[in-house]
Design an enzyme around this catalytic site. Structure first.
Site, PDB file in Angstrom:
ATOM      1  N   GLY A 169      -5.789   5.576   4.408  1.00  0.00           N
ATOM      2  CA  GLY A 169      -4.896   4.931   5.475  1.00  0.00           C
ATOM      3  C   GLY A 169      -4.995   3.378   5.069  1.00  0.00           C
ATOM      4  O   GLY A 169      -6.045   2.758   4.918  1.00  0.00           O
ATOM      5  N   ALA A 170      -3.767   2.773   5.229  1.00  0.00           N
ATOM      6  CA  ALA A 170      -3.579   1.388   4.675  1.00  0.00           C
ATOM      7  C   ALA A 170      -4.661   0.581   5.570  1.00  0.00           C
ATOM      8  O   ALA A 170      -5.229  -0.510   4.825  1.00  0.00           O
ATOM      9  CB  ALA A 170      -2.264   0.963   4.247  1.00  0.00           C
ATOM     10  N   ARG A 201       1.586  14.882   7.802  1.00  0.00           N
ATOM     11  CA  ARG A 201       1.423  14.042   8.848  1.00  0.00           C
ATOM     12  C   ARG A 201       2.454  14.011   9.828  1.00  0.00           C
ATOM     13  O   ARG A 201       2.096  13.353  11.005  1.00  0.00           O
ATOM     14  CB  ARG A 201       0.999  12.437   8.164  1.00  0.00           C
ATOM     15  N   ASN A 251       4.325  -2.605   2.733  1.00  0.00           N
ATOM     16  CA  ASN A 251       3.984  -1.378   2.439  1.00  0.00           C
ATOM     17  C   ASN A 251       5.174  -0.293   2.662  1.00  0.00           C
ATOM     18  O   ASN A 251       4.939   0.874   3.601  1.00  0.00           O
ATOM     19  CB  ASN A 251       2.790  -0.897   3.532  1.00  0.00           C
ATOM     20  N   ARG A 257       7.121   3.066   2.638  1.00  0.00           N
ATOM     21  CA  ARG A 257       7.127   4.320   2.032  1.00  0.00           C
ATOM     22  C   ARG A 257       8.028   5.148   1.966  1.00  0.00           C
ATOM     23  O   ARG A 257       8.723   5.556   3.169  1.00  0.00           O
ATOM     24  CB  ARG A 257       5.972   5.219   2.970  1.00  0.00           C
ATOM     25  N   SER A 311       4.807  -6.294  -2.092  1.00  0.00           N
ATOM     26  CA  SER A 311       5.214  -6.519  -3.513  1.00  0.00           C
ATOM     27  C   SER A 311       6.571  -6.796  -3.823  1.00  0.00           C
ATOM     28  O   SER A 311       7.222  -7.031  -3.024  1.00  0.00           O
ATOM     29  CB  SER A 311       5.172  -4.935  -4.106  1.00  0.00           C
ATOM     30  N   ALA A 315      -0.238 -12.600  -8.421  1.00  0.00           N
ATOM     31  CA  ALA A 315       0.383 -12.711  -7.155  1.00  0.00           C
ATOM     32  C   ALA A 315       0.936 -14.075  -6.898  1.00  0.00           C
ATOM     33  O   ALA A 315       0.409 -14.986  -7.714  1.00  0.00           O
ATOM     34  CB  ALA A 315      -0.371 -12.364  -6.145  1.00  0.00           C
ATOM     35  N   GLY A 319      -4.607   1.834  -3.188  1.00  0.00           N
ATOM     36  CA  GLY A 319      -5.573   0.821  -2.149  1.00  0.00           C
ATOM     37  C   GLY A 319      -5.711  -0.281  -2.961  1.00  0.00           C
ATOM     38  O   GLY A 319      -6.322  -1.133  -2.183  1.00  0.00           O
ATOM     39  N   ASP A 362      -4.112  -2.928  -0.459  1.00  0.00           N
ATOM     40  CA  ASP A 362      -4.893  -3.125   0.670  1.00  0.00           C
ATOM     41  C   ASP A 362      -6.105  -3.884   0.366  1.00  0.00           C
ATOM     42  O   ASP A 362      -6.591  -4.692   1.092  1.00  0.00           O
ATOM     43  CB  ASP A 362      -5.390  -1.765   1.581  1.00  0.00           C
TER      44      ASP A 362
HETATM   45  O1  CKP Z   1      -0.294   0.137  -0.677  1.00  0.00           O
HETATM   46  P1  CKP Z   1      -1.838   0.746  -0.846  1.00  0.00           P
HETATM   47  O2  CKP Z   1      -1.890   1.507  -2.212  1.00  0.00           O
HETATM   48  O3  CKP Z   1      -2.872  -0.126  -0.944  1.00  0.00           O
HETATM   49  O4  CKP Z   1      -2.026   1.748   0.304  1.00  0.00           O
HETATM   50  C1  CKP Z   1      -2.467   3.187   0.041  1.00  0.00           C
HETATM   51  C2  CKP Z   1      -2.541   3.706   1.467  1.00  0.00           C
HETATM   52  O5  CKP Z   1      -1.997   4.721   4.076  1.00  0.00           O
HETATM   53  C3  CKP Z   1      -3.087   5.119   1.315  1.00  0.00           C
HETATM   54  O6  CKP Z   1      -4.888   5.110   1.703  1.00  0.00           O
HETATM   55  C4  CKP Z   1      -2.363   5.960   2.123  1.00  0.00           C
HETATM   56  O7  CKP Z   1      -3.209   6.998   2.902  1.00  0.00           O
HETATM   57  C5  CKP Z   1      -1.224   5.013   2.763  1.00  0.00           C
HETATM   58  O8  CKP Z   1      -1.458   3.879   1.914  1.00  0.00           O
HETATM   59  C6  CKP Z   1      -0.286   5.921   2.931  1.00  0.00           C
HETATM   60  O9  CKP Z   1      -0.116   6.114   4.424  1.00  0.00           O
HETATM   61  O10 CKP Z   1       0.669   6.142   2.363  1.00  0.00           O
HETATM   62 MG    MG Z   2       0.700  -1.440  -0.587  1.00  0.00          MG
END
Ligand code: CKP
Ligand code: MG
Length: 311
Positions: free
Chosen positions: A32-33, A104, A164, A166, A192, A230, A253, A256
């Protein structure tokens, strides 16, 4: 009140060491981010609290146990007896290729709503961290994200937003329509390079999006460039910071970790160069070991990667 308050969906991630189609064992991890960011700042000694919804199932118990073990406050978490804790499966398909699958939809975390957040927001924090994942989860989670950003901003709590994106949760157009207006309440944006135009016109270039964000009241835009480091945009101009040179084994991760490092530097009152340096350091720790957050440093370990400057 904590230094960092964050909210979102924490998941159980089941990781394989090889192709899922041939079976084998899966190991259980917290994902989880937002909880990744909370763990990152807590490891460095800041007070962090996470709010969200988890099931009354064993996976919900596990998620809370992991966060407690890392020193993240979970007092404000809602337990949902009717919905399961969300899951993701992370398949190590080849050494270079991992594939993620979400389970989810209809989860406890996706049923997050405004009422789940009232107590935490009333307690306050030095900073509220949000990501663009939460408003993609459901209508109630979207409303909750907007409410939290407005409420924090109105009480003088700066808001940090990591875009972030998705693609499995929503389209770029829907994300843009929801996230762009949210930035009216945001101080720090993390994205990003390919996510930046989700906060402006489709295809808009970096300087145009940054100018729009400044007009909306954002004061710092952090553009993550992976192994290239960055760029930070502030009213004083643009600054580039390199990544550290390490062996990358797992990049999930990393974003994050970067955010956690930046925010830790902000809590410590470091200047921009110092905040970016800490962001790069946490990013380097995150990519050089397996897991989303397991390899993040404690404070005494921050200097272990000194000398790993890229180039
Ligand atoms: O952007 P990141 O790779 O730092 O994020 C990874 C997280 O929450 C990972 O823990 C995953 O569970 C999530 O992003 C997601 O919901 O995709
Ligand atoms: Mg990310």
């Amino acid at each position: 009140a904590p230094d960092l308050l964050t909210l979102g969906e924490a998941l159980v991630s089941l990781r394989s060491t090889g192709p899922l189609a041939v079976g084998g064992s899966l190991t259980t991890h917290l994902a989880g981010a937002e909880s990744n960011v909370a763990v990152g700042v807590a490891r460095l000694g800041h007070r962090a609290a996470w709010v969200g919804r988890v099931g009354t199932d064993e996976f919900g118990e596990y998620v809370l146990r992991q966060m407690r073990a890392e020193g993240v406050g979970v007092d404000g978490v809602t337990r949902d007896p009717d919905r399961p804790t969300g899951l993701m499966i992370l398949e190590r398909r080849t050494a270079d290729l991992t594939r993620a699958q979400y389970h989810r939809a209809g989860s406890a975390g996706s049923a997050l709503c405004v009422d789940d957040l009232r107590a935490a927001l009333a307690t306050g924090a030095r900073l509220l961290h949000l990501t663009g994942i939460t408003p993609a989860l459901s209508d109630t989670a979207r409303a909750a994200t907007r409410w939290a950003a407005e409420t924090a901003a109105n009480s003088g709590i700066p808001v940090c937003l990591d875009v972030n994106h998705r693609a499995r949760l929503w389209s770029r157009d829907t994300a843009r329509a929801v996230l762009t207006p949210l930035t009216d309440h945001v101080s720090i944006v993390v994205a990003s390079a390919d996510e930046l135009d989700l906060l402006g016109e489709p295809g808009a270039d970096e300087s145009t999006v940054v100018a729009d964000l400044f007009r909306r009241g954002v004061h710092t835009v952090l553009v993550k460039l992976g192994a290239d480091g960055a760029r930070a945009h502030t009213p004083d101009g643009v600054r580039h910071a390199g990544a550290l040179s390490v062996t990358a084994v797992d990049t999930v991760g990393a974003g994050d970790a970067f955010t956690a490092g930046y925010l830790s530097g902000w809590f410590d009152g470091l200047d921009l160069a110092g905040r970016l340096r800490r962001a790069a350091t946490l990013g380097a720790f995150a990519v050089s070991g397996p897991g989303d957050w397991e390899g993040l440093p404690r404070r005494a370990e921050l200097s272990l990667l000194d000398g790993h400057e890229a180039g």
